[in-house]
Design a protein around this motif. Structure first.
Motif, PDB file in Angstrom:
ATOM      1  N   ASP A  16      -5.286   3.126   5.050  1.00 17.32           N
ATOM      2  CA  ASP A  16      -5.984   2.782   6.430  1.00 17.32           C
ATOM      3  C   ASP A  16      -6.340   1.035   6.307  1.00 17.32           C
ATOM      4  O   ASP A  16      -6.547   0.589   7.489  1.00 17.32           O
ATOM      5  N   ASP A  17      -6.403   0.722   5.132  1.00 15.88           N
ATOM      6  CA  ASP A  17      -6.809  -0.780   4.771  1.00 15.88           C
ATOM      7  C   ASP A  17      -5.329  -1.682   4.530  1.00 15.88           C
ATOM      8  O   ASP A  17      -5.693  -2.719   4.226  1.00 15.88           O
ATOM      9  N   MET A  18      -4.430  -1.336   4.837  1.00 12.82           N
ATOM     10  CA  MET A  18      -3.265  -1.856   4.515  1.00 12.82           C
ATOM     11  C   MET A  18      -2.327  -1.986   5.809  1.00 12.82           C
ATOM     12  O   MET A  18      -2.283  -1.391   6.858  1.00 12.82           O
ATOM     13  N   ALA A  19      -1.636  -3.238   5.692  1.00 13.78           N
ATOM     14  CA  ALA A  19      -0.680  -3.546   7.030  1.00 13.78           C
ATOM     15  C   ALA A  19       0.709  -3.894   6.207  1.00 13.78           C
ATOM     16  O   ALA A  19       0.937  -4.745   5.594  1.00 13.78           O
ATOM     17  N   PHE A  20       1.592  -2.944   6.456  1.00 12.46           N
ATOM     18  CA  PHE A  20       3.062  -3.054   5.747  1.00 12.46           C
ATOM     19  C   PHE A  20       3.914  -3.262   7.053  1.00 12.46           C
ATOM     20  O   PHE A  20       3.825  -2.443   8.050  1.00 12.46           O
TER      21      PHE A  20
END
Length: 368
Positions: free
Chosen positions: A364-368
Motif C-alpha cells: 500500500d506504500d509503493m508506487a510501481f
C-alpha cells in the motif's frame, strides 16, 4: 451521485454540539446510542467505520465548572483531560452494547505533517479495522499547543479519511449542506446537492456556520472537502442532530456531496511516486516478479541498499540491471535495512534486537 451504501471505508465526523447538550453540558446519550446502531448496520454491510469525534472539552468544562465563554489554552487542556475519559467511556458503552470494540486514537497536526508519524497513524488505524474495532479519533487537546493543533475536527476528519484510505467522509453538522449563502440570514439561499469541483465562486459562498460548542464553520468544511476530494474521498455535509443520522442520509435526507477527484489508492500512489527518493534498494529477480504481481517487498528479496534514509522516507526500488521499478515508503532506516537485507522474517529479530515491522515496504506504500 455518491451514496453511503457504496462506501468500502467510511469516516464519520461528530461535532461537540451533537454529542453534548449546550444548556446542561451533559452527554446526549440517546443520540449516541442511535449513532451506534447506524454503525452496526454499516458494519453488517462490511463497511469499515472510523469516527472522528469532538466533545472532550465540552464534556470536561461542565464537570470542572468552567464558563461557557472562550477558554484559555490551559483551561481547554484541563477540560479535555477530564472530558476525554468520559467521551471514550460513552463510546465504549454505546458500541459495546452491540459487541463492538471501541478504540481511542488521539492525534495532533504533527501526526499528519511528519511522514513517520503519518505512517504510524495509518498502520494503527489499519490494524484496528482489521481486528474489528471502531477507531474513535480525536485531537489530543491535553498536549496540543496552538502550533501543532488542527484547530477544528472538520479538517482533521478529512486528514484522517485520506490517511486511512477512506472513500467517503460524512460531516454530521448543524446545517444540512452547503448553501449559496447563510440560510439563516438569506431566505433565498439555495443548497447544492452535488459539488463536482471547488471553484473560486464556491469558495466565495462559504460563510460562518459555527455553533457555540464547536469551532468549525462552513469555511473549515470547505477546506475539509478540498483535502478529502483531492485524496480520492467523497465528502458529504448533512444535518446530524436527528436520531440515526446516517440512516436518514441513506433514506434521502438533505445533504451536499463533494465528489472525489479520483480513487484514494490511486491518489496515494501518485503522491508517493511524486516524492524525491532518498535512497535505493536493489532486489533480486524473484522479488521483482513478486512486486510486479502486487506483493509487498520483503527483506529476503533485497540484495543492495544505498543512500541515507529514515523510516517513512521514499526510496527507489531497482532490479539487478539497475532499472528503476518504482518507489515506496520504507519501514526501516538505512542502517537497519542494510543489516536485514537478504534475511527471512524469522531471522530479523535476533539481528535487530526488536520484532520486525513486517515487510521492508508494504504494497500500500509503493508506487510501481
Amino acid at each position: 451521485m455518491a451514496t453511503v451504501g457504496k462506501a468500502r471505508r467510511l469516516v464519520i465526523k461528530v461535532g461537540s454540539a451533537l454529542l453534548v447538550d449546550r444548556a446542561s453540558g451533559a452527554l446526549r446519550a440517546e443520540w449516541l446510542a442511535a449513532l451506534a446502531e447506524d454503525v452496526v448496520r454499516l458494519r453488517a454491510r462490511r463497511t469499515d467505520v472510523i469516527l472522528v469525534s469532538s466533545g472532550s472539552i465540552a464534556l470536561g468544562r461542565g464537570v470542572l465548572g468552567l464558563p461557557m465563554t472562550e477558554l484559555s489554552l490551559e483551561q481547554s487542556q484541563a477540560a479535555a483531560a477530564v472530558g476525554q475519559i468520559r467521551l471514550a467511556g460513552a463510546y465504549d458503552a454505546a458500541l459495546g452494547a452491540h459487541g463492538i470494540t471501541a478504540a481511542q486514537v488521539l492525534v495532533t497536526l504533527e501526526d499528519s505533517a511528519d511522514r513517520r508519524r503519518y505512517l504510524n497513524s495509518r498502520a494503527t488505524l489499519e490494524q484496528l479495522l482489521r481486528l474489528g474495532a471502531v477507531p474513535i479519533v480525536n485531537e489530543n487537546d491535553t498536549v496540543a499547543t496552538d502550533e501543532i493543533r488542527y484547530g477544528d475536527n472538520d479538517r482533521m476528519a478529512a486528514q484522517v479519511a485520506v490517511t486511512a484510505g477512506a472513500d467517503q467522509l460524512i460531516l454530521l453538522s448543524d446545517v444540512d449542506g452547503f448553501y449559496t449563502a447563510n440560510p439563516a440570514q438569506d431566505p433565498t439561499a439555495r443548497r447544492f446537492d452535488v459539488i463536482e469541483a471547488i471553484t473560486p465562486e464556491i469558495e466565495a459562498m462559504a460563510g460562518d456556520a459555527g455553533s457555540g460548542l464547536s469551532k468549525g464553520g462552513m469555511k473549515t468544511k470547505l477546506m475539509a472537502a478540498r483535502t478529502a476530494t483531492a485524496g480520492g474521498c467523497d465528502m458529504a455535509i448533512t444535518q446530524g442532530a436527528v436520531l440515526h443520522p446516517i440512516r436518514a442520509l441513506e433514506e434521502g435526507a438533505p445533504a451536499t456531496w463533494f465528489l472525489a477527484q479520483g480513487d484514494p489508492q490511486q491518489k496515494r500512489k501518485a503522491w508517493i511516486a511524486a516524492m524525491k527518493p532518498k535512497g535505493r534498494v536493489t532486489v533480486d529477480a524473484g522479488a521483482a516478479r513478486a512486486l510486479a504481481a502486487g506483493s509487498s517487498l520483503l527483506p529476503a528479496g533485497v540484495t543492495g541498499v544505498e543512500g541515507r534514509f529514515g523510516r517513512g522516507d521514499p526510496v527507489e526500488v531497482a532490479d539487478q540491471s539497475g532499472r528503476v521499478l518504482g518507489q515506496g515508503l520504507v519501514r526501516y532506516d538505512a542502517p537497519d535495512a542494510v543489516r536485514i537485507r537478504g534475511l527471512r522474517s524469522e531471522q530479523i529479530e535476533p539481528v535487530l534486537g526488536y520484532p520486525p515491522r513486517g515487510p521492508l515496504m508494504h504494497r500500500d506504500d509503493m508506487a510501481f
